[in-house]
Write a protein that holds these residues in place. Structure first.
Motif, PDB file in Angstrom:
ATOM      1  N   ASP A   1      75.511  11.371 -29.359  1.00 39.32           N
ATOM      2  CA  ASP A   1      74.370  10.978 -28.532  1.00 39.32           C
ATOM      3  C   ASP A   1      73.476  12.197 -28.370  1.00 39.32           C
ATOM      4  O   ASP A   1      73.810  13.140 -27.650  1.00 39.32           O
ATOM      5  CB  ASP A   1      74.842  10.493 -27.154  1.00 39.32           C
ATOM      6  N   LEU A   2      72.344  12.212 -29.089  1.00 37.62           N
ATOM      7  CA  LEU A   2      71.411  13.331 -29.046  1.00 37.62           C
ATOM      8  C   LEU A   2      70.469  13.140 -27.872  1.00 37.62           C
ATOM      9  O   LEU A   2      69.797  12.103 -27.764  1.00 37.62           O
ATOM     10  CB  LEU A   2      70.626  13.407 -30.361  1.00 37.62           C
ATOM     11  N   THR A   3      70.412  14.120 -26.975  1.00 37.83           N
ATOM     12  CA  THR A   3      69.612  13.990 -25.763  1.00 37.83           C
ATOM     13  C   THR A   3      68.498  15.010 -25.683  1.00 37.83           C
ATOM     14  O   THR A   3      67.775  15.053 -24.699  1.00 37.83           O
ATOM     15  CB  THR A   3      70.509  14.146 -24.523  1.00 37.83           C
ATOM     16  N   THR A   4      68.332  15.856 -26.705  1.00 37.42           N
ATOM     17  CA  THR A   4      67.278  16.863 -26.695  1.00 37.42           C
ATOM     18  C   THR A   4      66.325  16.593 -27.836  1.00 37.42           C
ATOM     19  O   THR A   4      66.601  15.801 -28.723  1.00 37.42           O
ATOM     20  CB  THR A   4      67.878  18.274 -26.823  1.00 37.42           C
TER      21      THR A   4
ATOM     22  N   VAL B   1      77.388  22.108 -27.133  1.00 35.44           N
ATOM     23  CA  VAL B   1      76.775  23.366 -26.722  1.00 35.44           C
ATOM     24  C   VAL B   1      77.168  24.427 -27.731  1.00 35.44           C
ATOM     25  O   VAL B   1      78.262  24.404 -28.293  1.00 35.44           O
ATOM     26  CB  VAL B   1      77.202  23.796 -25.300  1.00 35.44           C
ATOM     27  N   ALA B   2      76.257  25.375 -27.980  1.00 36.59           N
ATOM     28  CA  ALA B   2      76.508  26.394 -28.996  1.00 36.59           C
ATOM     29  C   ALA B   2      77.541  27.403 -28.526  1.00 36.59           C
ATOM     30  O   ALA B   2      78.302  27.940 -29.312  1.00 36.59           O
ATOM     31  CB  ALA B   2      75.208  27.107 -29.370  1.00 36.59           C
ATOM     32  N   HIS B   3      77.576  27.662 -27.222  1.00 35.58           N
ATOM     33  CA  HIS B   3      78.536  28.612 -26.664  1.00 35.58           C
ATOM     34  C   HIS B   3      78.640  28.326 -25.176  1.00 35.58           C
ATOM     35  O   HIS B   3      77.878  27.514 -24.626  1.00 35.58           O
ATOM     36  CB  HIS B   3      78.095  30.062 -26.909  1.00 35.58           C
ATOM     37  N   GLU B   4      79.586  28.972 -24.534  1.00 37.02           N
ATOM     38  CA  GLU B   4      79.780  28.721 -23.110  1.00 37.02           C
ATOM     39  C   GLU B   4      78.535  29.124 -22.332  1.00 37.02           C
ATOM     40  O   GLU B   4      78.036  30.240 -22.455  1.00 37.02           O
ATOM     41  CB  GLU B   4      80.990  29.521 -22.608  1.00 37.02           C
ATOM     42  N   GLY B   5      78.023  28.197 -21.571  1.00 39.37           N
ATOM     43  CA  GLY B   5      76.802  28.447 -20.824  1.00 39.37           C
ATOM     44  C   GLY B   5      75.542  28.186 -21.617  1.00 39.37           C
ATOM     45  O   GLY B   5      74.440  28.384 -21.118  1.00 39.37           O
ATOM     46  N   GLY B   6      75.672  27.739 -22.875  1.00 33.25           N
ATOM     47  CA  GLY B   6      74.511  27.485 -23.707  1.00 33.25           C
ATOM     48  C   GLY B   6      73.843  26.164 -23.372  1.00 33.25           C
ATOM     49  O   GLY B   6      74.331  25.370 -22.568  1.00 33.25           O
ATOM     50  N   ALA B   7      72.718  25.935 -24.014  1.00 31.65           N
ATOM     51  CA  ALA B   7      71.966  24.697 -23.780  1.00 31.65           C
ATOM     52  C   ALA B   7      72.696  23.506 -24.395  1.00 31.65           C
ATOM     53  O   ALA B   7      73.218  23.583 -25.494  1.00 31.65           O
ATOM     54  CB  ALA B   7      70.567  24.829 -24.374  1.00 31.65           C
ATOM     55  N   ARG B   8      72.708  22.405 -23.670  1.00 34.02           N
ATOM     56  CA  ARG B   8      73.364  21.183 -24.114  1.00 34.02           C
ATOM     57  C   ARG B   8      72.373  20.326 -24.886  1.00 34.02           C
ATOM     58  O   ARG B   8      71.289  20.022 -24.396  1.00 34.02           O
ATOM     59  CB  ARG B   8      73.895  20.424 -22.894  1.00 34.02           C
ATOM     60  N   VAL B   9      72.735  19.940 -26.102  1.00 35.95           N
ATOM     61  CA  VAL B   9      71.835  19.129 -26.932  1.00 35.95           C
ATOM     62  C   VAL B   9      72.288  17.684 -27.018  1.00 35.95           C
ATOM     63  O   VAL B   9      71.541  16.835 -27.497  1.00 35.95           O
ATOM     64  CB  VAL B   9      71.716  19.717 -28.351  1.00 35.95           C
ATOM     65  N   GLY B  10      73.495  17.379 -26.562  1.00 33.95           N
ATOM     66  CA  GLY B  10      73.980  16.010 -26.641  1.00 33.95           C
ATOM     67  C   GLY B  10      75.467  15.937 -26.389  1.00 33.95           C
ATOM     68  O   GLY B  10      76.075  16.860 -25.825  1.00 33.95           O
ATOM     69  N   VAL B  11      76.073  14.832 -26.826  1.00 29.69           N
ATOM     70  CA  VAL B  11      77.493  14.578 -26.591  1.00 29.69           C
ATOM     71  C   VAL B  11      78.113  14.067 -27.889  1.00 29.69           C
ATOM     72  O   VAL B  11      77.520  13.253 -28.602  1.00 29.69           O
ATOM     73  CB  VAL B  11      77.690  13.544 -25.470  1.00 29.69           C
TER      74      VAL B  11
END
Length: 842
Positions: free
Chosen positions: A284-287, A322-332
């Motif tokens: 599910d892409l949300t960005t 997410v690309a790394h811990e604390g990174g931007a979330r792009v989906g699920v």
């Protein structure tokens, strides 16, 4: 039973058929053994022995090595050993019953499901019956007190047991994983062979202890053997699975290294289903501005469309992308297993690694798509007119040049230039906003009237052009042009008024090897001829091209003009816009023709360049400029002079030496001479003239770019040739008060010059408001009729001496009070340094 995933209806049907076949065979084998027992009666074993056998089978089946392999379980069970030992102790039907009961108990306790339980029970009954058939064939009589089984019989029974087990198990695994039967059979064959030998050894040990007088404690050795084999198989299977898992993950990461977002999403979902043995993988892409959901199995993408995010299901595992811990979330990422599955710590780590790679790939693809979008927008803006959306002059030139160079026989090419008649009256009467509405409507009509393949462009103002292509004959060009002008005849409603637009068109055929500029010139001449003749259109005819006739006449008179000194030089002052002080002058060549009067450089320079008189002409202009500088210096006005240089002069390797020799002869510092270069210099010309310009610049001669902003190679010139000065074309100066675009060009040029430590001169300053607007934009110097028209050297000196308001050397009142401007020192060195104008706004 294997933990198969029913990914589609076809797979489900095939699995049901296979399982049904195994159940039928298992029931048949059980019925046969019951009949056998009826015809060959045997003592009924004790309940204790049967119970122990059931528990032993259940324990062996329960504590087996289970390794997840995609959507199946590669089972390395130890149920063969208790079955073989049981066959040596009790009749086969009882062993088959105990094996079925033991496996059924384990399956029920683990909640494997009815279908899996039935399959496992039938398989165990079938394999135990097959091994018992070998014992019966060899006449082995089971006995609890004195079990004896020849080694060969035991080997044969174990072999049959294993073969039947694999023949039943492998097709189901291959169907569930959608792989070939051969690939499923070859999987971990080394571990299976070693397990076979280990079970054979353990079985022989148990039977030897039971049939001999050996210490019963030796039976404890069997569990140790089983434990060692279990540990070895477990470690081997896990190592193999981890290696293959990382290999699949590495291949998936390579596939994600793409710039197309759709390719990334499709690859990510299919690979996720493969790597984690999922029935289905969903992203599910949300960005990115538009939501998107992609569903796929390990074989193909199921859906790709708008967001379809529903409530979480019990059989799915969800993880944020997410690309790394604390990174931007792009989906699920959601993994659906078709049942309750608990991921191991290793699988969870692998899942985090995979989702990090997917997130990075999605962000990279989105960034690339955004760059492509921006590049496409910039490319469109660079090739189209912002008011009408038509192609602009630059795009027209590019397409015309490409079409003219195309040698394919798809028809002739012609250029039609259209100019609206009396359009200025629309702007003066109704205003510029109404005029823009008219231009947009004219552009729409021309674009709709143009046949496919023709390019409609706006050249500027009320002038349009159409590149006519695919013409079978030259006569068709006039027919097509007439049809396009006819589209403008219906009246246009503007601000409640109906107005009629009239236009004239000029046509030029692209024949021979002429340049696009020549094609434009000819079409422009034809258009003006049509206006003068009152015709809607006219085709260019060489015989009517008076400019060519005049050029031919001038060419024959050049030698006489040089020898009789008909070329003269006028000078126009360049003034500090803030203080009104004259800071330099520009030399403007004139031809004092005995019949045609004074001709400007525009009228004869092209003729001079095409002839062999260019060096003599350049020497004459430079000589008169240096003589004028000497006379002004003697009168107390030491002013630099800018002299225009033809690009053809820069192709002469002797040109720098001739210039420096004249400077030395007249005792003029090289820093006092400014050579103005045409901004239309092309890169190919720069390659040739760089050495000449470098020699002049190193000697101290200053360089300027004339008409900056009107050509197509401004930045290319600046990047290749370090100049000292930029001259803003009068076209931008004329509209600097009223046009935000022109003001933006001036401001950008000034900012560029400041960053490069260059001076800026505005050409064509005609009014005081223009002067003030230029000063407000940061331009500090200008020339034009506001200060003085071009003058002879003597009249120029007289104007300097008179000045304005009794101040010699000043031609206009100051725009600022004393003290409001910081006066910067003016560098007058003979070296190659760049000079700065004397005033800068405080």
């Amino acid at each position: 039973m294997p933990d198969t995933s029913f990914n589609d209806d076809a797979t489900d049907r095939r699995l049901r058929l296979l399982i049904g076949l195994v159940v039928v065979l298992g029931l048949g084998a059980s019925a046969w053994w019951i009949s056998y027992l009826h015809h060959h009666p045997a003592p009924t074993p004790s309940i204790a022995v049967l119970t122990l056998l059931c528990l032993t089978v259940a324990a062996a089946y329960r504590f087996r090595v289970s390794v997840r392999v995609r959507s199946s379980v590669d089972g390395l069970a130890w149920a063969e050993m208790p079955v073989l030992v049981g066959l040596a102790l009790v009749p086969t039907p009882w062993v088959a019953l105990c094996a079925a009961i033991g496996v059924g108990i384990v399956r029920l306790l683990t909640r494997a499901g009815a279908q899996k339980t039935v399959f496992a029970v039938a398989k165990e009954a079938l394999t135990a019956g097959a091994a018992g058939a070998i014992f019966a064939a060899y006449g082995v009589q089971p006995s609890v007190t004195d079990p004896y089984v020849p080694v060969g019989v035991l080997v044969a029974a174990l072999t049959v047991f294993t073969l039947v087990d694999q023949l039943v198990f492998i097709p189901v695994v291959a169907t569930g994983t959608r792989t070939s039967v051969l690939a499923a059979a070859r999987r971990n064959w080394i571990g299976k062979v070693i397990g076979y030998l280990g079970q054979l050894g353990a079985t022989l040990l148990v039977l030897w202890v039971l049939s001999s007088d050996a210490n019963v404690l030796l039976l404890l050795v069997a569990p140790l053997v089983v434990a060692c084999m279990y540990l070895w198989q477990s470690r081997s299977s896990r190592t193999r699975e981890e290696r293959e898992s990382w290999q699949r993950l590495a291949r998936a990461t390579d596939e994600l290294n793409a710039v197309d977002l759709t390719q990334v999403l499709h690859s990510a979902t299919t690979r996720a289903a493969q790597i984690f043995s999922a029935v289905e993988a969903v992203i599910d892409l949300t960005t990115g501005g538009i939501g998107r959901t992609v569903r796929a199995t390990e074989d193909h993408v199921l859906t790709d469309g708008p967001p379809a995010i529903g409530p979480a299901r019990a059989d799915e595992t969800t993880v944020d992308l997410v690309a790394h811990e604390g990174g931007a979330r792009v989906g699920v990422l959601r993994l659906r297993f078709g049942g309750t599955v608990r991921l191991t710590e290793f699988e969870q780590y692998k899942l985090r690694t995979f989702t990090s790679a997917v997130c990075t790939a999605i962000r990279n693809a989105q960034a690339y798509a955004e760059l492509e979008r921006i590049a496409a927008e910039n490319a469109y803006a660079a090739a189209h007119d912002p008011l009408t959306g038509l192609a602009n002059r630059r795009h027209l030139y590019e397409q015309a040049e490409r079409r003219c160079q195309d040698t394919s026989p798809d028809g002739l090419v012609a250029l039609l230039i259209i100019d609206l008649n009396h359009f200025k009256e629309v702007n003066d009467t109704l205003g510029h906003a109404a005029g823009d509405d008219v231009l947009r409507e004219v552009a729409r009509r021309l674009d709709e009237a143009a046949p496919p393949g023709d390019l409609v462009a706006r050249l500027g103002g009320d002038e349009f052009a159409v590149l006519l292509t695919g013409l079978p004959t030259p006569a068709l060009a006039n027919h097509r042009a007439t049809a396009m002008l006819a589209a403008l005849e219906p009246s246009i409603e503007v601000e409640g008024m109906r107005i009629t637009v009239e236009a004239a068109g000029g046509i030029a055929l692209a024949v021979g090897t002429g340049s696009v500029e020549e094609l434009m010139r000819r079409a422009d001449i034809a258009m003006y001829q049509a206006k003068r003749a009152g015709e809607p259109t006219m085709i260019y005819a060489h015989a009517r091209d008076t400019s060519d006739v005049e050029r031919l006449m001038l060419t024959g008179e050049l030698r006489r003009a040089v020898s009789e000194h008909e070329f003269t030089v006028d000078f126009q002052p360049i003034v500090d816009l803030g203080s009104g002080e004259v800071v330099s002058a520009e030399a403007l060549a004139r031809w004092h023709h005995p019949d045609q009067g004074d001709l400007t450089t525009v009228q004869f320079l092209e003729t001079v360049e095409r002839s062999g008189q260019l060096p003599a002409f350049a020497d004459a202009v430079l000589e008169q400029s240096l003589l004028a500088m000497q006379s002004w210096r003697a009168a107390g006005f030491d002013l630099p002079v800018a002299v225009n240089v033809s690009p053809r002069s820069l192709l002469d390797p002797d040109f720098p030496a001739a210039v420096l020799a004249r400077l030395e002869r007249h005792d003029v510092s090289p820093g006092q001479l400014v050579l103005e270069l045409a901004e239309t210099l092309t890169i190919s010309q720069l390659d040739v003239v760089e050495r000449v310009l470098a020699e002049l610049r190193n000697a101290g001669v200053r360089l300027a770019v004339d008409d900056f902003g009107t050509g197509v190679s401004s930045l290319s010139v600046l990047s290749r040739i370090p100049v000292h000065q930029l001259k803003i074309d009068s076209e931008f100066v004329a509209s600097v008060e009223t046009s935000t675009e022109a003001a933006a060009v001036v401001r950008t040029t000034v900012d560029l010059a400041r960053n490069l430590h260059l001076t800026v001169v505005a050409e064509g300053v005609e009014s005081e408001p223009q002067r003030r607007a230029l000063w407000a934009l940061g331009c500090t110097a200008g020339q034009g009729h506001l200060f003085a028209r071009p003058l002879s050297a003597a009249r120029f000196l007289g104007t300097l001496q008179r000045g304005s308001g009794g101040r010699p050397g000043v031609l206009a009142s100051a725009l600022h009070d004393a003290g409001s401007v910081v006066r910067m020192p003016v560098r007058r060195s003979a070296g190659p340094g760049r000079s700065s104008l004397p005033h800068l706004p405080a």
